[in-house]
Design a protein around this motif. Structure first.
Motif, PDB file in Angstrom:
ATOM      1  N   CYS A   1      10.580  10.513   3.838  1.00 57.30           N
ATOM      2  CA  CYS A   1       9.445   9.661   3.480  1.00 57.30           C
ATOM      3  C   CYS A   1       9.188   8.686   4.623  1.00 57.30           C
ATOM      4  O   CYS A   1      10.124   8.165   5.225  1.00 57.30           O
ATOM      5  CB  CYS A   1       9.736   8.904   2.185  1.00 57.30           C
ATOM      6  N   VAL A   2       7.900   8.447   4.928  1.00 56.70           N
ATOM      7  CA  VAL A   2       7.513   7.463   5.935  1.00 56.70           C
ATOM      8  C   VAL A   2       6.817   6.309   5.227  1.00 56.70           C
ATOM      9  O   VAL A   2       5.904   6.525   4.425  1.00 56.70           O
ATOM     10  CB  VAL A   2       6.582   8.082   6.995  1.00 56.70           C
ATOM     11  N   TYR A   3       7.254   5.092   5.513  1.00 51.81           N
ATOM     12  CA  TYR A   3       6.634   3.912   4.896  1.00 51.81           C
ATOM     13  C   TYR A   3       6.765   2.731   5.848  1.00 51.81           C
ATOM     14  O   TYR A   3       7.511   2.752   6.821  1.00 51.81           O
ATOM     15  CB  TYR A   3       7.281   3.596   3.544  1.00 51.81           C
ATOM     16  N   ARG A   4       5.973   1.694   5.541  1.00 48.78           N
ATOM     17  CA  ARG A   4       6.032   0.470   6.341  1.00 48.78           C
ATOM     18  C   ARG A   4       6.995  -0.514   5.692  1.00 48.78           C
ATOM     19  O   ARG A   4       6.986  -0.683   4.470  1.00 48.78           O
ATOM     20  CB  ARG A   4       4.649  -0.162   6.468  1.00 48.78           C
ATOM     21  N   VAL A   5       7.784  -1.167   6.521  1.00 53.54           N
ATOM     22  CA  VAL A   5       8.785  -2.126   6.060  1.00 53.54           C
ATOM     23  C   VAL A   5       8.416  -3.508   6.597  1.00 53.54           C
ATOM     24  O   VAL A   5       8.088  -3.652   7.784  1.00 53.54           O
ATOM     25  CB  VAL A   5      10.193  -1.727   6.544  1.00 53.54           C
ATOM     26  N   ARG A   6       8.475  -4.492   5.713  1.00 54.48           N
ATOM     27  CA  ARG A   6       8.242  -5.868   6.137  1.00 54.48           C
ATOM     28  C   ARG A   6       9.477  -6.380   6.868  1.00 54.48           C
ATOM     29  O   ARG A   6      10.569  -6.432   6.312  1.00 54.48           O
ATOM     30  CB  ARG A   6       7.948  -6.770   4.942  1.00 54.48           C
ATOM     31  N   THR A   7       9.301  -6.723   8.129  1.00 54.35           N
ATOM     32  CA  THR A   7      10.429  -7.188   8.926  1.00 54.35           C
ATOM     33  C   THR A   7      10.662  -8.676   8.705  1.00 54.35           C
ATOM     34  O   THR A   7       9.883  -9.347   8.018  1.00 54.35           O
ATOM     35  CB  THR A   7      10.194  -6.905  10.418  1.00 54.35           C
ATOM     36  N   GLU A   8      11.732  -9.185   9.302  1.00 55.44           N
ATOM     37  CA  GLU A   8      12.128 -10.566   9.044  1.00 55.44           C
ATOM     38  C   GLU A   8      11.057 -11.563   9.469  1.00 55.44           C
ATOM     39  O   GLU A   8      10.919 -12.630   8.871  1.00 55.44           O
ATOM     40  CB  GLU A   8      13.441 -10.865   9.774  1.00 55.44           C
TER      41      GLU A   8
ATOM     42  N   ASP B   1       0.820  -1.217   0.000  1.00 55.86           N
ATOM     43  CA  ASP B   1       0.000   0.000   0.000  1.00 55.86           C
ATOM     44  C   ASP B   1       0.855   1.269   0.000  1.00 55.86           C
ATOM     45  O   ASP B   1       0.406   2.326  -0.449  1.00 55.86           O
ATOM     46  CB  ASP B   1      -0.930   0.022   1.216  1.00 55.86           C
ATOM     47  N   ASP B   2       2.080   1.192   0.526  1.00 55.57           N
ATOM     48  CA  ASP B   2       2.957   2.361   0.605  1.00 55.57           C
ATOM     49  C   ASP B   2       3.920   2.450  -0.574  1.00 55.57           C
ATOM     50  O   ASP B   2       4.594   3.477  -0.748  1.00 55.57           O
ATOM     51  CB  ASP B   2       3.774   2.328   1.902  1.00 55.57           C
ATOM     52  N   LEU B   3       4.003   1.375  -1.366  1.00 51.60           N
ATOM     53  CA  LEU B   3       5.027   1.310  -2.404  1.00 51.60           C
ATOM     54  C   LEU B   3       4.869   2.388  -3.481  1.00 51.60           C
ATOM     55  O   LEU B   3       5.859   3.060  -3.825  1.00 51.60           O
ATOM     56  CB  LEU B   3       5.033  -0.087  -3.032  1.00 51.60           C
ATOM     57  N   PRO B   4       3.674   2.596  -4.070  1.00 55.74           N
ATOM     58  CA  PRO B   4       3.570   3.616  -5.128  1.00 55.74           C
ATOM     59  C   PRO B   4       4.002   5.010  -4.669  1.00 55.74           C
ATOM     60  O   PRO B   4       4.746   5.703  -5.378  1.00 55.74           O
ATOM     61  CB  PRO B   4       2.073   3.582  -5.503  1.00 55.74           C
ATOM     62  N   ALA B   5       3.561   5.428  -3.480  1.00 56.77           N
ATOM     63  CA  ALA B   5       3.919   6.764  -2.986  1.00 56.77           C
ATOM     64  C   ALA B   5       5.417   6.855  -2.691  1.00 56.77           C
ATOM     65  O   ALA B   5       6.044   7.894  -2.939  1.00 56.77           O
ATOM     66  CB  ALA B   5       3.107   7.092  -1.734  1.00 56.77           C
ATOM     67  N   THR B   6       6.004   5.771  -2.179  1.00 56.79           N
ATOM     68  CA  THR B   6       7.439   5.775  -1.874  1.00 56.79           C
ATOM     69  C   THR B   6       8.262   5.900  -3.148  1.00 56.79           C
ATOM     70  O   THR B   6       9.210   6.689  -3.223  1.00 56.79           O
ATOM     71  CB  THR B   6       7.821   4.492  -1.120  1.00 56.79           C
ATOM     72  N   ILE B   7       7.894   5.120  -4.175  1.00 53.62           N
ATOM     73  CA  ILE B   7       8.621   5.179  -5.450  1.00 53.62           C
ATOM     74  C   ILE B   7       8.512   6.576  -6.059  1.00 53.62           C
ATOM     75  O   ILE B   7       9.509   7.150  -6.519  1.00 53.62           O
ATOM     76  CB  ILE B   7       8.078   4.115  -6.417  1.00 53.62           C
ATOM     77  N   ALA B   8       7.302   7.128  -6.064  1.00 52.75           N
ATOM     78  CA  ALA B   8       7.102   8.460  -6.651  1.00 52.75           C
ATOM     79  C   ALA B   8       7.911   9.515  -5.896  1.00 52.75           C
ATOM     80  O   ALA B   8       8.544  10.392  -6.509  1.00 52.75           O
ATOM     81  CB  ALA B   8       5.616   8.808  -6.642  1.00 52.75           C
TER      82      ALA B   8
ATOM     83  N   ILE C   1      10.154   4.199  13.570  1.00 57.39           N
ATOM     84  CA  ILE C   1       9.311   5.161  14.297  1.00 57.39           C
ATOM     85  C   ILE C   1       7.977   4.526  14.668  1.00 57.39           C
ATOM     86  O   ILE C   1       6.975   5.227  14.835  1.00 57.39           O
ATOM     87  CB  ILE C   1       9.081   6.438  13.468  1.00 57.39           C
ATOM     88  N   GLU C   2       7.956   3.181  14.762  1.00 64.58           N
ATOM     89  CA  GLU C   2       6.689   2.489  15.010  1.00 64.58           C
ATOM     90  C   GLU C   2       5.998   2.998  16.270  1.00 64.58           C
ATOM     91  O   GLU C   2       4.794   3.290  16.241  1.00 64.58           O
ATOM     92  CB  GLU C   2       6.927   0.986  15.107  1.00 64.58           C
ATOM     93  N   GLU C   3       6.713   3.101  17.367  1.00 67.03           N
ATOM     94  CA  GLU C   3       6.081   3.537  18.619  1.00 67.03           C
ATOM     95  C   GLU C   3       5.595   4.977  18.518  1.00 67.03           C
ATOM     96  O   GLU C   3       4.500   5.317  18.976  1.00 67.03           O
ATOM     97  CB  GLU C   3       7.066   3.384  19.778  1.00 67.03           C
TER      98      GLU C   3
END
Length: 689
Positions: free
Chosen positions: A220-227, A198-205, A257-259
């Motif tokens: 830029c703020v985005y969510r990262v898939r952790t291990e 869901d965050d990928l298009p805005a991050t790439i742009a 910055i999750e918390e």
């Protein structure tokens, strides 16, 4: 220079050294006594008497080990060169700094056979100083690099480097530790594979704009898939590095910055809930506003349900009856009708949450909810949207579970996390005072509703037929009404459908409704005759027993016939049944219309027969579904037909819920309906169960 001449070295030859731009000295004998110095040397270190040993003349900062070189050249005759050595070094008279020279030593012979040394000295102070400074800079850079590498190893932040085209160029252990991506997977633009879809298009742009515009700073703020497969919020920052006016690379950090994000979102949700419900007094509207706060921020689908307290049924281990009153879904997903009456098995997830008054949470493979977790209508929506999670949050008022909140996630969206569940619980707790006050206001209404439901029954299960019943009480009336439905199977195999409405909206109407329902049941079972004749006998009984009451009714028999099913029906002062074919054609069945029950008349009641095409839907309903204040009833019928036609072959429970949810109706009237759908494949019909 007389000593030099006497020794047999030509004076004019030495005089050639007087004007050269380097310092020159000549010594004689093993003690290295001075026999010649030129002007450059004298200017550099001073004038000494000829014959003075060089150790005594130039003692100062030079070490004894340095003079050992003189002895070696004198003894072996092999010339020596030393670069940047402090031989002949002396404190600089102008700056006090140490000076450095480059020297050349070679052995010379005098006429008498004795040897000496020819010493040529050039100033190397600037070169040595520059070299030392460069070495110091290099050493400092190495120390900084070691510190940087150590910082990367222990830092919670990811420090990254990308080329001028935005491609990551250096491996990073922190990124690998967080995401599980190897360097080969993350290099270049591979790191984008770890970003939430869901965050990928805005991050790439955003990144492309920064690289193209050579922005002074990228954030830029985005969510990262952790291990472990979960997602966390990170903030990326980067700045360009320029050399000679040209941008050569990017450097930056990625910080967890999750918390911080959770804290901000928590405050935003609570503020949004407070703002959305500020001026709302109706409890259904309040729950609807809350549902639209939850979606899409915390979930893809959300529903609020009243818990209808059927204590007697529950004590016998019966189903829990819930009435859905508010829903919200994420844009792009199928609409979820806000109204539905749903029965939940006593061992299901909903029942467990209600009994224990505790939050219930279950995940499952996409589109495959457990069979006992959800009722048919809700389960169909979960399957269609590839739901992967359902959570149930009880809403407790005065020690009783008055309502439940259900939320679900779908598709690629991760299941609801423990943090989000806690936030849902906090959202309900924050609204507790407002929910309590509005729910107490509705207490009488809920009690009346429970009484009404206790007078109604679940339709039977008949092979080849699907039967769904719905009842929706008026949201403004606090007392029970006279609407009812009924369905059962006769000994001759016919399936009976009944819809009726006793005039009035109070406890008296509900009592009369229950008595008339039971009376009609007895008449139908007693003589399995055409519906019109049964309604005529019903009318006669009402004239004798309930002279002051009137009621409307539709009585129908669904009978098995060659090639399918046939409807045998009669209508007494009631809105006509609606037949909807599989192709969406609609028709009101008005061929057997008769006066109201309770109105004296001498003519026989008519019955009519109508074939039921395969996959067709028969709908019986009360007038609350089509009537609107100040509007001709024909317009309500037309609106019903248009809506039913547009729904097409949707599941039958969805068909009923949609009509009750989205058709405009009188707010002071109840609505009851019972719908039947004929199966296309009914060759294996084996009679009622």
């Amino acid at each position: 220079m007389e000593d030099v001449h006497d020794a047999g070295i030509s004076g004019p030859a030495l005089e050639l050294f007087d004007s050269v731009p380097v310092a020159i000295a000549v010594t004689r004998g093993p003690e290295h006594r001075l026999v010649y110095t030129n002007a450059m040397l004298r200017a550099r270190v001073g004038t000494f008497p000829m014959g003075t040993p060089i150790r005594r003349a130039y003692a100062g900062p030079s070490k004894e080990a340095d003079f050992a070189v003189f002895d070696e050249v004198y003894r072996t005759g092999a010339p020596k060169e030393r670069t940047g050595a402090p031989i002949f070094a002396a404190p600089n008279r102008r700056t006090g700094e140490e000076e450095y020279i480059t020297s050349s030593l070679s052995r010379v012979s005098f006429d008498d056979g004795e040897h000496g040394l020819l010493i040529i000295v050039m100033d190397a102070t600037e070169q040595v100083t520059t070299a030392r400074r460069l070495q110091q800079v290099a050493d400092e850079r190495r120390r900084l690099l070691r510190r940087y590498q150590s910082l990367i190893r222990v830092s919670a932040d990811v420090i990254w480097v990308a080329d001028h085209q935005g491609r990551v160029t250096e491996p990073n252990r922190a990124w690998e530790r967080i995401t599980g991506q190897s360097w080969e997977e993350s290099r270049g633009h591979g790191w984008l594979d770890a970003i939430h879809p869901d965050d990928l298009p805005a991050t790439i742009a955003s990144w492309r704009r920064a690289v193209s515009d050579q922005a002074e700073c990228w954030e830029c703020v985005y969510r990262v898939r952790t291990e472990d497969g979960s997602f966390r919020h990170f903030e990326a920052r980067g700045v360009p590095v320029r050399q000679d006016g040209h941008m050569v690379e990017w450097v930056g950090t990625v910080t967890d910055i999750e918390e911080q994000w959770r804290g901000q979102r928590r405050r935003m949700l609570l503020d949004s809930a407070a703002a959305a419900t500020t001026d709302v007094t109706n409890v259904d509207d309040l729950l609807d506003a809350l549902a639209n706060v939850v979606v899409p921020e915390l979930a893809d689908g959300c529903g609020f349900y009243w818990v209808i307290d059927l204590s007697e049924d529950l004590s016998r281990g019966g189903d829990f009856l819930l009435e859905r009153v508010a829903t919200a879904v994420r844009p792009g997903l199928p609409r979820w009708p806000p109204f539905s009456g749903e029965r939940h098995p006593p061992g299901g997830g909903m029942a467990r949450a209600i009994r224990r008054r505790r939050l219930f949470h279950e995940t499952f493979p996409r589109g495959q909810p457990p069979a006992d977790l959800l009722p048919t209508g809700t389960r169909t929506w979960i399957e269609a949207t590839e739901g992967n999670c359902v959570a149930v949050v009880p809403v407790v008022v005065d020690g009783t579970v008055a309502a439940v909140l259900t939320v679900s996630t779908t598709g690629d969206r991760p299941p609801i996390s423990k943090g989000d569940l806690a936030l849902l619980r906090e959202l309900i707790d924050e609204m507790q005072d407002r929910l309590s006050s509005t729910m107490r206001f509705q207490r009488t209404h809920r009690i009346a509703l429970a009484l009404q439901y206790s007078l109604l029954v679940e339709p039977p299960r008949v092979p080849g037929l699907q039967i769904i019943a719905r009842y929706r009480a008026s949201p403004t009336a606090a007392e029970v009404g006279g609407d009812w439905y009924d369905s059962f199977v006769l000994p001759d195999g016919a399936t009976v459908l009944v819809i009726g409405d006793v005039a009035g909206h109070d406890l008296r109407a509900a009592v009369v409704m229950g008595q008339l329902r039971n009376m009609l049941r007895g008449l139908v079972v007693d003589r399995q005759e055409p519906p019109g004749e049964i309604l005529a006998r019903m009318n006669a009984a009402m004239k004798a027993l309930y002279a002051e009451e009137t009621a409307s009714c539709v009585l129908a028999r669904v009978e098995r016939c060659e090639g399918g099913y046939e409807l045998n029906y009669s209508v007494a002062g009631h809105p006509p049944p609606l037949l909807v074919t599989a192709g969406g054609q609609t028709r009101l069945l008005d061929a057997a219309c008769n006066p109201l029950l309770g109105v004296p008349y001498d003519t026989p009641c008519m019955s009519a027969r109508e074939p039921l095409p395969p996959d067709s839907t028969l709908l019986l309903y009360t007038d609350g579904l089509v009537e609107r204040r100040g509007e001709h009833l024909d317009k309500g019928f037309e609106r019903l037909r248009e809506r039913a036609s547009a729904l097409g072959p949707v599941p039958l429970d969805t068909f009923c819920d949609d009509l009750l949810s989205f058709l405009p109706r009188k707010t002071d009237d109840d609505v009851a309906m019972i719908a039947l759908r004929c199966s296309r494949s009914s060759a294996g019909y084996a009679g009622p169960q």
